[in-house]
Design a protein around this motif. Structure first.
Motif, PDB file in Angstrom:
ATOM      1  N   THR A  78      -6.167   2.338  -0.562  1.00 29.20           N
ATOM      2  CA  THR A  78      -6.672   1.139  -1.230  1.00 29.20           C
ATOM      3  C   THR A  78      -5.575   0.441  -2.023  1.00 29.20           C
ATOM      4  O   THR A  78      -4.607   1.068  -2.470  1.00 29.20           O
ATOM      5  CB  THR A  78      -7.822   1.477  -2.203  1.00 29.20           C
ATOM      6  OG1 THR A  78      -7.334   2.325  -3.242  1.00 29.20           O
ATOM      7  CG2 THR A  78      -8.963   2.146  -1.470  1.00 29.20           C
ATOM      8  N   THR A  79      -5.764  -0.852  -2.196  1.00 26.23           N
ATOM      9  CA  THR A  79      -4.913  -1.640  -3.083  1.00 26.23           C
ATOM     10  C   THR A  79      -5.742  -2.805  -3.607  1.00 26.23           C
ATOM     11  O   THR A  79      -6.684  -3.257  -2.946  1.00 26.23           O
ATOM     12  CB  THR A  79      -3.651  -2.144  -2.366  1.00 26.23           C
ATOM     13  OG1 THR A  79      -2.748  -2.713  -3.323  1.00 26.23           O
ATOM     14  CG2 THR A  79      -3.975  -3.190  -1.313  1.00 26.23           C
ATOM     15  N   ALA A  80      -5.409  -3.271  -4.802  1.00 23.18           N
ATOM     16  CA  ALA A  80      -6.204  -4.321  -5.454  1.00 23.18           C
ATOM     17  C   ALA A  80      -6.018  -5.669  -4.767  1.00 23.18           C
ATOM     18  O   ALA A  80      -4.922  -6.021  -4.321  1.00 23.18           O
ATOM     19  CB  ALA A  80      -5.819  -4.426  -6.924  1.00 23.18           C
ATOM     20  N   LEU A  81      -7.109  -6.419  -4.707  1.00 20.42           N
ATOM     21  CA  LEU A  81      -7.068  -7.766  -4.155  1.00 20.42           C
ATOM     22  C   LEU A  81      -6.545  -8.752  -5.204  1.00 20.42           C
ATOM     23  O   LEU A  81      -6.644  -8.493  -6.405  1.00 20.42           O
ATOM     24  CB  LEU A  81      -8.469  -8.188  -3.717  1.00 20.42           C
ATOM     25  CG  LEU A  81      -9.046  -7.443  -2.510  1.00 20.42           C
ATOM     26  CD1 LEU A  81     -10.538  -7.739  -2.388  1.00 20.42           C
ATOM     27  CD2 LEU A  81      -8.324  -7.840  -1.241  1.00 20.42           C
ATOM     28  N   ASN A 128     -13.552  -4.822  -5.372  1.00 16.91           N
ATOM     29  CA  ASN A 128     -12.375  -5.690  -5.520  1.00 16.91           C
ATOM     30  C   ASN A 128     -11.080  -5.040  -5.042  1.00 16.91           C
ATOM     31  O   ASN A 128      -9.985  -5.421  -5.471  1.00 16.91           O
ATOM     32  CB  ASN A 128     -12.210  -6.150  -6.975  1.00 16.91           C
ATOM     33  CG  ASN A 128     -13.339  -7.067  -7.410  1.00 16.91           C
ATOM     34  OD1 ASN A 128     -13.783  -7.935  -6.658  1.00 16.91           O
ATOM     35  ND2 ASN A 128     -13.815  -6.869  -8.626  1.00 16.91           N
ATOM     36  N   ASN A 129     -11.215  -4.066  -4.179  1.00 12.07           N
ATOM     37  CA  ASN A 129     -10.061  -3.441  -3.533  1.00 12.07           C
ATOM     38  C   ASN A 129     -10.222  -3.550  -2.030  1.00 12.07           C
ATOM     39  O   ASN A 129     -11.343  -3.527  -1.503  1.00 12.07           O
ATOM     40  CB  ASN A 129      -9.940  -1.963  -3.908  1.00 12.07           C
ATOM     41  CG  ASN A 129      -9.525  -1.764  -5.347  1.00 12.07           C
ATOM     42  OD1 ASN A 129      -8.370  -1.946  -5.712  1.00 12.07           O
ATOM     43  ND2 ASN A 129     -10.490  -1.411  -6.174  1.00 12.07           N
ATOM     44  N   THR A 189      -6.445 -11.627  -7.894  1.00 11.29           N
ATOM     45  CA  THR A 189      -7.500 -11.992  -8.843  1.00 11.29           C
ATOM     46  C   THR A 189      -8.087 -13.369  -8.561  1.00 11.29           C
ATOM     47  O   THR A 189      -9.209 -13.658  -8.988  1.00 11.29           O
ATOM     48  CB  THR A 189      -6.962 -11.958 -10.278  1.00 11.29           C
ATOM     49  OG1 THR A 189      -5.823 -12.837 -10.375  1.00 11.29           O
ATOM     50  CG2 THR A 189      -6.540 -10.545 -10.662  1.00 11.29           C
ATOM     51  N   ILE A 196     -13.953  -3.934   2.042  1.00 12.58           N
ATOM     52  CA  ILE A 196     -13.743  -4.318   0.646  1.00 12.58           C
ATOM     53  C   ILE A 196     -14.681  -3.492  -0.223  1.00 12.58           C
ATOM     54  O   ILE A 196     -15.897  -3.480  -0.013  1.00 12.58           O
ATOM     55  CB  ILE A 196     -14.032  -5.816   0.416  1.00 12.58           C
ATOM     56  CG1 ILE A 196     -13.184  -6.684   1.357  1.00 12.58           C
ATOM     57  CG2 ILE A 196     -13.783  -6.183  -1.044  1.00 12.58           C
ATOM     58  CD1 ILE A 196     -11.691  -6.535   1.174  1.00 12.58           C
ATOM     59  N   VAL A 213       0.866  -1.172   0.000  1.00 11.61           N
ATOM     60  CA  VAL A 213       0.000   0.000   0.000  1.00 11.61           C
ATOM     61  C   VAL A 213       0.908   1.228   0.000  1.00 11.61           C
ATOM     62  O   VAL A 213       1.729   1.394   0.906  1.00 11.61           O
ATOM     63  CB  VAL A 213      -0.929   0.045   1.225  1.00 11.61           C
ATOM     64  CG1 VAL A 213      -1.836   1.273   1.166  1.00 11.61           C
ATOM     65  CG2 VAL A 213      -1.753  -1.228   1.317  1.00 11.61           C
ATOM     66  N   LYS A 229      -9.680  -1.593   1.389  1.00 13.54           N
ATOM     67  CA  LYS A 229      -9.590  -0.182   1.765  1.00 13.54           C
ATOM     68  C   LYS A 229      -9.305  -0.072   3.253  1.00 13.54           C
ATOM     69  O   LYS A 229      -9.999  -0.679   4.081  1.00 13.54           O
ATOM     70  CB  LYS A 229     -10.886   0.546   1.423  1.00 13.54           C
ATOM     71  CG  LYS A 229     -10.844   2.051   1.692  1.00 13.54           C
ATOM     72  CD  LYS A 229     -12.123   2.730   1.224  1.00 13.54           C
ATOM     73  CE  LYS A 229     -12.061   4.236   1.437  1.00 13.54           C
ATOM     74  NZ  LYS A 229     -13.296   4.915   0.953  1.00 13.54           N
TER      75      LYS A 229
END
Length: 210
Positions: free
Chosen positions: A59-62, A111-112, A64, A108, A53, A114
């Motif tokens: 936020t950062t992407a989870l 799909n991020n 896939t 969440i 982060v 937070k």
């Protein structure tokens, strides 16, 4: 036990009095795997990853391949701190009441992941999550679920096969066996995670009552 994709296909083929289903068997396997991924929330399907982060971002992407999250922790200067999940509405209320001081919470959104607090420097998040069943193929010939619970793969595949063959009786039978296997796998995983913790708690409660 079945340990490989080819062995699974051979076992499935043994149930048919015909030899024209070699190619469809692969499809039947692929159709059984999503149900296992949806229904099994077990340690065997969990993996750990770390996400960065950036400073001043929340936020950062989870990943896939994520299906469910078991644990989230932040790592700052080598110190690992578990974070608590809040629903988006709970999260917004917490921010409204506590501002950016609510550092121990996450939610969440799209799909991020937070965070409640804006990091002043880059930090690392560690996720323990369920990644689902790794799909079998000619290049990925095995996975831990097939190795340890080949009967689930077998009955799940046969359920799909007999649906295709419009053999309702056998489809119902193998679906029941598949469901039983999934339930047993869940119980087996609970034992692995918690041991006899529930039994110990129950005994303490009984002692307190009597």
């Amino acid at each position: 036990d079945m340990n490989a994709y080819a062995e699974l296909q051979s076992c499935v083929a043994d149930f048919f009095a015909r030899d024209d289903l070699t190619t469809p068997i692969r499809t039947f396997v692929r159709l059984a795997e999503p149900r296992m991924s949806r229904e099994l929330d077990i340690a065997l399907l969990e993996t750990t990853t770390q996400l960065a982060v950036t400073a001043n971002a929340t936020t950062t992407a989870l990943p896939t391949d994520l299906r469910s999250i078991r644990e989230v922790a932040k790592i700052v200067d080598g110190v690992r701190t578990n974070l608590s999940y809040l629903t988006p509405s709970q999260f917004d209320l917490r921010i409204r009441d506590a501002g950016q001081s609510a550092t121990e919470f996450y939610t969440i959104v799209a799909n991020n992941i937070k965070l409640a607090a804006v990091p002043t420097a880059e930090l690392t998040l560690e996720l323990v999550y369920n990644e689902g069943v790794a799909q079998l193929s000619d290049s990925n010939t095995t996975n831990t679920l097939l190795t340890r619970h080949g009967d689930a793969y077998l009955h799940g595949t046969l359920k799909q096969a007999f649906d295709f063959l419009q053999d309702e009786q056998r489809s119902i039978y193998h679906d029941a066996q598949f469901t039983r296997c999934l339930a047993e796998i869940d119980r087996d995983s609970d034992k692995q995670r918690y041991g006899n913790a529930d039994l110990q708690i129950r005994r303490r409660n009984e002692q307190a009552v009597f």
